[in-house]
Design a protein around this motif. Structure first.
Motif, short mmCIF file in Angstrom:
data_model
loop_
_atom_site.label_atom_id
_atom_site.label_comp_id
_atom_site.label_asym_id
_atom_site.label_seq_id
_atom_site.Cartn_x
_atom_site.Cartn_y
_atom_site.Cartn_z
N TYR A 32 0.86 -1.18 0.00
CA TYR A 32 0.00 0.00 0.00
C TYR A 32 0.89 1.22 0.00
N PHE A 33 0.57 2.16 -0.88
CA PHE A 33 1.43 3.32 -1.10
C PHE A 33 0.58 4.58 -0.98
N MET A 34 0.99 5.46 -0.08
CA MET A 34 0.18 6.63 0.25
C MET A 34 0.96 7.91 0.05
N TRP A 35 0.23 8.95 -0.23
CA TRP A 35 0.78 10.31 -0.19
C TRP A 35 -0.01 11.10 0.83
N TYR A 36 0.71 11.70 1.77
CA TYR A 36 0.12 12.56 2.77
C TYR A 36 0.59 14.00 2.53
N ARG A 37 -0.27 14.93 2.92
CA ARG A 37 0.08 16.34 2.88
C ARG A 37 0.08 16.83 4.32
N GLN A 38 1.10 17.62 4.66
CA GLN A 38 1.20 18.13 6.02
C GLN A 38 1.46 19.63 5.98
N TYR A 39 0.51 20.39 6.51
CA TYR A 39 0.69 21.82 6.67
C TYR A 39 1.43 22.08 7.97
N SER A 40 2.03 23.26 8.06
CA SER A 40 2.82 23.60 9.22
C SER A 40 1.99 23.50 10.50
N ARG A 41 2.53 22.86 11.50
CA ARG A 41 1.92 22.72 12.83
C ARG A 41 0.64 21.88 12.79
N LYS A 42 0.50 21.04 11.76
CA LYS A 42 -0.66 20.16 11.66
C LYS A 42 -0.19 18.72 11.49
N GLY A 43 -1.11 17.78 11.70
CA GLY A 43 -0.80 16.38 11.43
C GLY A 43 -0.94 16.09 9.95
N PRO A 44 -0.32 15.01 9.48
CA PRO A 44 -0.47 14.62 8.07
C PRO A 44 -1.92 14.25 7.75
N GLU A 45 -2.33 14.57 6.52
CA GLU A 45 -3.66 14.15 6.05
C GLU A 45 -3.49 13.39 4.74
N GLN A 80 -1.47 25.18 -7.20
CA GLN A 80 -2.04 26.38 -6.60
C GLN A 80 -1.24 26.76 -5.35
N PRO A 81 -1.25 28.04 -4.98
CA PRO A 81 -0.55 28.43 -3.74
C PRO A 81 -1.04 27.62 -2.53
N SER A 82 -2.30 27.21 -2.53
CA SER A 82 -2.82 26.42 -1.42
C SER A 82 -2.24 25.01 -1.36
N ASP A 83 -1.53 24.61 -2.42
CA ASP A 83 -0.85 23.30 -2.41
C ASP A 83 0.48 23.37 -1.65
N SER A 84 0.90 24.56 -1.27
CA SER A 84 2.17 24.73 -0.54
C SER A 84 2.08 24.00 0.80
N ALA A 85 2.95 23.02 0.98
CA ALA A 85 2.92 22.16 2.16
C ALA A 85 4.10 21.20 2.06
N THR A 104 5.51 3.40 7.04
CA THR A 104 6.89 3.81 6.94
C THR A 104 6.93 5.01 6.00
N PHE A 105 7.42 6.13 6.50
CA PHE A 105 7.37 7.39 5.77
C PHE A 105 8.70 7.74 5.12
N GLY A 106 8.63 8.52 4.04
CA GLY A 106 9.80 9.20 3.53
C GLY A 106 10.06 10.46 4.35
N GLN A 107 11.12 11.16 3.99
CA GLN A 107 11.55 12.34 4.74
C GLN A 107 10.61 13.52 4.55
N GLY A 108 9.87 13.53 3.43
CA GLY A 108 9.01 14.66 3.14
C GLY A 108 9.67 15.64 2.20
N THR A 109 8.89 16.19 1.26
CA THR A 109 9.36 17.23 0.34
C THR A 109 8.58 18.50 0.60
N ILE A 110 9.30 19.59 0.86
CA ILE A 110 8.66 20.88 1.11
C ILE A 110 8.38 21.54 -0.24
N LEU A 111 7.12 21.82 -0.51
CA LEU A 111 6.70 22.43 -1.78
C LEU A 111 6.16 23.83 -1.52
N THR A 112 6.63 24.78 -2.30
CA THR A 112 6.08 26.14 -2.28
C THR A 112 5.62 26.48 -3.68
N VAL A 113 4.36 26.89 -3.80
CA VAL A 113 3.80 27.34 -5.08
C VAL A 113 3.59 28.84 -4.94
#
Lengths: 115, 115
Positions: A32-45, A80-85, A104-113
């Motif tokens: 099973y392969f997932m993508w999570y998005r995490q905004y600053s000071r929030k949990g992954p969704e 979109q700018p709202s994708d920044s996370a 098991t997670f990867g390190q995470g990629t910081i994206l800024t739009v």
């Protein structure tokens, strides 16, 4: 070496660009392969999950899994700018719920739009 | 509540102090996970409960870390004699059901700073 490797970026793109994020892994038992998005000071969704190999599309997001290469990708169209996370790939052997599902997670990629 | 809640949201401890972090999962969710997220890293698995049974504690970094879920709902992660390397965000996640895939829902995390 970690079980899941993800380029930490950071990645900065203009609004409307196509974004490509990817991870590689070493454990062939992952199903099973997932993508999570995490905004600053929030949990992954959870954004998307894929079972085994193949493609899955949901609106502007497309997830791809290539189990033969142990490589997964997430594409974001018309960013979109709202994708920044921070975007985290995650993998598990089991389906979760009553059948375990440790992630098991990867390190995470910081994206800024930027507009 | 609608989602997973955690308290406190922020905790500052002096080195050597004991701390207790609380997680309220989504009502009815059988599975509960604790993860540790260091700055700039992805979450790493600590421990897993199915109802009140702790089925996997392989990710706990030392015997100073202890988790419990005595009635199969609320869980507490306790860290004794805190060290500076314990500084991180501690995330709780819950999932339930026996579907083909069961999403883990994450709380907002507790940010622990050890001085």
């Amino acid at each position: 070496q970690k079980e899941v490797e993800q380029d930490p970026g950071p990645l900065s793109v203009p609004e409307g660009a196509i974004v490509s994020l990817n991870c590689t892994y070493s454990n062939s038992a992952f199903q099973y392969f997932m993508w999570y998005r995490q905004y600053s000071r929030k949990g992954p969704e959870l954004l998307m999950y894929t079972y085994s190999s193949g493609n899955k599309e949901d609106g502007r997001f497309t997830a791809q899994v290539d189990k033969s290469s142990k490589y997964i990708s997430l594409f974001i169209r018309d960013s979109q700018p709202s994708d920044s996370a921070t975007y985290l790939c995650a993998m598990s052997v089991n389906a979760g719920g009553t059948s375990y599902g440790k992630l098991t997670f990867g390190q995470g990629t910081i994206l800024t739009v930027h507009p | 509540g609608a989602g997973v809640s955690q308290s406190p949201r922020y905790k500052v401890a002096k080195r050597g102090q004991d701390v207790a972090l609380r997680c309220d999962p989504i009502s009815g969710h059988v599975s509960l996970f604790w993860y540790q997220q260091a700055l700039g890293q992805g979450p790493e698995f600590l421990t897993y409960f199915q109802n009140e049974a702790q089925l996997d504690k392989s990710g706990l970094p030392s015997d100073r870390f202890f988790a419990e879920r005595p009635e199969g709902s609320v869980s507490t992660l306790k860290i004794q004699r805190t060290q500076q390397e314990d500084s991180a965000v501690y995330l709780c996640a819950s999932s339930g059901g026996a579907s083909s895939y069961n999403e883990q829902f994450f709380g907002p995390g507790t940010r622990l700073t050890v001085l």
